[in-house]
Design a protein around this motif. Structure first.
Motif, PDB file in Angstrom:
ATOM      1  N   ARG A   1      22.593  16.053  95.491  1.00 30.28           N
ATOM      2  CA  ARG A   1      22.589  15.766  94.062  1.00 30.28           C
ATOM      3  C   ARG A   1      21.948  16.864  93.219  1.00 30.28           C
ATOM      4  NH1 ARG A   1      25.639  11.861  92.462  1.00 30.28           N
ATOM      5  NH2 ARG A   1      24.186  11.278  90.803  1.00 30.28           N
ATOM      6  N   TRP A   2      21.143  17.701  93.872  1.00 29.62           N
ATOM      7  CA  TRP A   2      20.345  18.673  93.124  1.00 29.62           C
ATOM      8  C   TRP A   2      20.535  20.069  93.712  1.00 29.62           C
ATOM      9  CZ3 TRP A   2      18.283  16.231  89.039  1.00 29.62           C
ATOM     10  CH2 TRP A   2      18.037  14.856  89.151  1.00 29.62           C
ATOM     11  N   ILE A   3      21.022  21.001  92.897  1.00 28.85           N
ATOM     12  CA  ILE A   3      21.228  22.379  93.346  1.00 28.85           C
ATOM     13  C   ILE A   3      20.679  23.326  92.279  1.00 28.85           C
ATOM     14  CG2 ILE A   3      22.885  24.113  94.113  1.00 28.85           C
ATOM     15  CD1 ILE A   3      24.891  21.856  94.604  1.00 28.85           C
ATOM     16  N   PHE A   4      19.862  24.251  92.716  1.00 34.36           N
ATOM     17  CA  PHE A   4      19.364  25.290  91.815  1.00 34.36           C
ATOM     18  C   PHE A   4      19.839  26.645  92.322  1.00 34.36           C
ATOM     19  CE2 PHE A   4      16.218  21.837  91.301  1.00 34.36           C
ATOM     20  CZ  PHE A   4      16.384  21.619  89.933  1.00 34.36           C
ATOM     21  N   VAL A   5      20.487  27.385  91.441  1.00 35.58           N
ATOM     22  CA  VAL A   5      20.984  28.711  91.772  1.00 35.58           C
ATOM     23  C   VAL A   5      19.983  29.734  91.255  1.00 35.58           C
ATOM     24  CG1 VAL A   5      22.866  30.367  91.520  1.00 35.58           C
ATOM     25  CG2 VAL A   5      23.359  27.906  91.616  1.00 35.58           C
ATOM     26  N   VAL A   6      19.490  30.595  92.142  1.00 37.20           N
ATOM     27  CA  VAL A   6      18.585  31.682  91.759  1.00 37.20           C
ATOM     28  C   VAL A   6      19.354  32.985  91.959  1.00 37.20           C
ATOM     29  CG1 VAL A   6      16.352  32.781  92.149  1.00 37.20           C
ATOM     30  CG2 VAL A   6      16.603  30.307  92.487  1.00 37.20           C
ATOM     31  N   HIS A   7      19.932  33.471  90.871  1.00 36.98           N
ATOM     32  CA  HIS A   7      20.822  34.634  90.955  1.00 36.98           C
ATOM     33  C   HIS A   7      20.661  35.457  89.671  1.00 36.98           C
ATOM     34  CE1 HIS A   7      23.904  37.253  92.160  1.00 36.98           C
ATOM     35  NE2 HIS A   7      24.825  36.393  92.577  1.00 36.98           N
ATOM     36  N   ASN A   8      19.470  35.967  89.473  1.00 35.75           N
ATOM     37  CA  ASN A   8      19.160  36.713  88.254  1.00 35.75           C
ATOM     38  C   ASN A   8      19.953  38.024  88.188  1.00 35.75           C
ATOM     39  OD1 ASN A   8      17.210  37.059  85.878  1.00 35.75           O
ATOM     40  ND2 ASN A   8      16.938  38.987  86.986  1.00 35.75           N
ATOM     41  N   HIS A   9      20.777  38.149  87.167  1.00 34.10           N
ATOM     42  CA  HIS A   9      21.530  39.376  86.862  1.00 34.10           C
ATOM     43  C   HIS A   9      21.982  39.237  85.422  1.00 34.10           C
ATOM     44  CE1 HIS A   9      24.217  42.720  86.946  1.00 34.10           C
ATOM     45  NE2 HIS A   9      25.309  41.982  86.915  1.00 34.10           N
TER      46      HIS A   9
END
Length: 336
Positions: free
Chosen positions: A147-155
């Motif tokens: 239910r919970w997804i965090f994307v860490v993709h700083n650009h």
């Protein structure tokens, strides 16, 4: 407790060994709430409480960062932020974090600022490829009940962030959960930067977006062994607006960076990384508490209001469309 002061050495040694065992055990218990998906088997993954497991998808564009920084600069920062986010989530009672290996895909590297779609050190993919990869992962996770997804993709590319935002919106609309591109949220005004002097700021420029003082400082903190010594003498390519960044990047001898790397320091890099980590963690925890991320302004929407940025990304999309046509033509021939 009396055995601590006893003259019975065997009893004292037993108690000391017990304390040492506890000291080793408690960190393991705390760390057990952060899981790496590639180190778990199917039974362990099936047993996770999907309603209280936050999945962290880590991204890392392979992108040139001038002659002084590695092409994995963004990757290193994202992996560090992902670890701090996972730890923050795992501290919440009843919650756990499931961290995925880095997805080394990104689109629209900084070299497109000057219309340089091919540049040593940049190995990007079409925007649609990046979006498809994260939508596919969203589908797999959604079908399994996460239910919970965090994307860490700083650009910084708005096009890049748009692809991740769309993957997150797909997850929400299809599975009813939250999939949030954390670096694509405009999380309030910038934090104070006391370690950045007025002189350094002036030389670095207001639109220091790539491999200047900030990113060079971060890698000096994370991986100083990968920073070429020449950064300390690098001439500044200052830009105070997207238009000035484009002009700098179009110069014949442009070296692949905007800003002033020679103003960098590891101390400033640590400050920058920790401030951003705190912002990411605060946003993620508030979302777990029920905040609606769709009400937070998005970089992909706000940046595209600037006509110079729209022109940059339109040129980028045109280049990638040409690549797609070339690939499609080859595939069509294989049917003959």
């Amino acid at each position: 407790m009396e055995t601590v002061y006893s003259s019975d050495k065997s009893g004292a040694n037993t108690f000391v060994r017990y304390l040492c065992m506890l000291a080793l055990l408690f960190p393991l218990v705390a760390a057990a709430q952060v899981f790496k998906v590639d180190e778990m088997n199917a039974s362990q993954l099936a047993a996770l409480d999907k309603n209280h497991t936050a999945v962290i998808l880590v991204g890392g564009i392979i992108e040139q960062h001038g002659p002084h920084l590695p092409s994995g600069t963004d990757t290193m920062m994202n992996e560090w932020w992902a670890r701090t986010l996972a730890e923050a989530i795992a501290k919440r009672p009843g919650w756990q974090a499931l961290v995925f290996p880095t997805v080394p895909l990104g689109t629209s590297g900084a070299n497109v600022l000057g219309g340089r779609y091919n540049f040593p050190g940049s190995y990007t993919v079409r925007p649609e490829t990046e979006r498809a990869a994260f939508m596919d992962l969203a589908s797999e996770l959604g079908e399994q009940g996460y239910r919970w997804i965090f994307v860490v993709h700083n650009h910084g590319s708005p096009l890049h962030n748009l692809m991740l935002d769309q993957a997150g919106d797909y997850f929400h609309d299809t599975y009813g959960g939250r999939m949030v591109n954390l670096a694509g949220l405009l999380l309030g005004p910038p934090a104070p930067r006391p370690l950045r002097s007025a002189e350094a700021a002036a030389e670095d420029g207001e639109f220091e977006v790539h491999a200047g003082m900030s990113e060079t400082s971060r890698i000096l903190f994370l991986r100083p062994d990968l920073v070429a010594p020449g950064y300390a003498k690098a001439a500044p390519h200052r830009a105070n607006s997207p238009a000035e960044a484009v002009a700098a990047a179009k110069a014949p001898q442009w070296e692949g960076y905007i800003g002033s790397p020679r103003q960098a320091s590891a101390a400033f890099g640590e400050q920058e990384l920790r401030q951003r980590a705190a912002a990411f963690s605060a946003a993620a925890l508030s979302i777990l508490d029920g905040a609606d991320p769709r009400k937070i302004p998005r970089l992909s929407e706000m940046a595209m209001k600037n006509p110079d940025i729209r022109r940059i990304e339109a040129g980028t999309q045109s280049y990638y469309d040409g690549i797609a046509s070339k690939q499609a033509a080859w595939l069509e021939k294989q049917k003959q």
